[in-house]
Design a protein around this motif. Structure first.
Motif, short mmCIF file in Angstrom:
data_model
loop_
_atom_site.label_atom_id
_atom_site.label_comp_id
_atom_site.label_asym_id
_atom_site.label_seq_id
_atom_site.Cartn_x
_atom_site.Cartn_y
_atom_site.Cartn_z
N LEU A 192 48.19 26.06 -16.22
CA LEU A 192 47.90 27.19 -15.34
C LEU A 192 46.40 27.42 -15.26
N GLU A 193 45.76 27.25 -16.38
CA GLU A 193 44.30 27.36 -16.44
C GLU A 193 43.66 26.37 -15.47
N LYS A 216 44.98 24.99 -12.88
CA LYS A 216 45.31 25.40 -11.51
C LYS A 216 44.39 26.51 -11.04
N ILE A 217 44.16 27.47 -11.91
CA ILE A 217 43.28 28.59 -11.56
C ILE A 217 41.87 28.09 -11.28
N TYR A 224 41.80 26.57 -7.91
CA TYR A 224 41.81 27.62 -6.89
C TYR A 224 40.41 28.18 -6.67
N GLN A 225 39.73 28.42 -7.79
CA GLN A 225 38.37 28.97 -7.73
C GLN A 225 37.48 28.07 -6.88
N GLU A 244 38.46 25.89 -4.58
CA GLU A 244 38.95 25.98 -3.21
C GLU A 244 38.37 27.18 -2.48
N ILE A 245 38.42 28.30 -3.16
CA ILE A 245 37.98 29.54 -2.54
C ILE A 245 36.49 29.51 -2.26
N HIS A 257 35.85 27.35 0.67
CA HIS A 257 36.38 28.04 1.84
C HIS A 257 35.40 29.07 2.40
#
Lengths: 125, 125
Positions: free
Chosen positions: B106-107, B109-110, B113-114, B116-117, B120
């Motif tokens: 999960l770490e 994945k997070i 995400y960071q 990606e954002i 973005h």
DNA sequence: ATACAATGTAGAGTAAACTCTACGTCAAGA
DNA sequence: TCTTGACGTAGAGTTTACTCTACATTGTAT
């Protein structure tokens, strides 16, 4: 490059009924072919793997659904999804801490039992 | 020195209905007074605390019942009970290990995400 | 003596997450 | 062509662990 529900059931280890149930709950939305049969992609495999992880860490289907619906909306929901994951990470940390406490207490109890049993059998010389 | 079901419900935090259900499932067997009312002892408080621990660590009611029935038989079942606890300790250890693996993933994945954002939003100079 | 709150039993209801049944459709092999 | 097996939908059934309802008793305060 894609899978029927039977094949997908094989590769994911989830029953066909469960896959249909997950679809009903909007966790996953495979495309359909011309004869209305579901077609699962490679990406669906990793997605199911992630769903399994969320489930294994105690996230209820309703909340996974919430995440899945955001995911289906695309990149505009990235931040919101990350917030969910960060929340969930915290709950996971808490769970682990709790279980570790329980383990310590159980350890104590077992040690105590060991004592009890020794005393109990000490009348055989 | 003992408790009515209402009082016991207060001190244990379990509902009255739950306490009766637990009794029905042979998890606990309070004595009755002359007018058939349940009377819970101090020992019952620690016993419920232990039941809660077993539940919190994923032991199903049926298995707790097995333990409780052995416990009610007295000292002759000490070894058998300890074996149960040792088994359960192992399952607890496994659970913790699993959750830790999930946490690590999960770490990851997070972190992803960071990234990606950030990418973005990088079009805002 | 009487009201009323707590307790008793038996059994129904609930929520979550599947799991299965019944029955209809369709594509492909004998 | 016929049959079989995988797939489709809708809805019923299952399991676990409570949780609640209905109704009868009992203990206590007035």
């Amino acid at each position: 490059m894609d899978y029927s529900i039977g094949e997908f059931s094989e590769v994911t280890g989830l029953g066909i009924h469960t896959l249909r149930y997950y679809e009903h709950e909007s966790l996953i939305t495979p495309v359909r072919n011309s004869s209305n049969r579901r077609r699962y992609s490679e990406k669906d495999i990793t997605w199911i793997a992630f769903i399994k992880r969320l489930k294994a860490t105690g996230m209820p289907v309703k909340e996974i659904k919430r995440y899945a619906v955001l995911r289906a909306k695309g990149d505009s929901t990235l931040t919101e999804r990350m917030e969910m994951l960060i929340q969930h990470r915290q709950s996971l940390k808490d769970q682990i801490k709790q279980l570790q406490e329980h383990e310590a207490k159980l350890e104590e109890k077992i040690a105590f039992y060991q004592q009890e049993i020794e005393h109990h059998c000490s009348d055989t010389p």
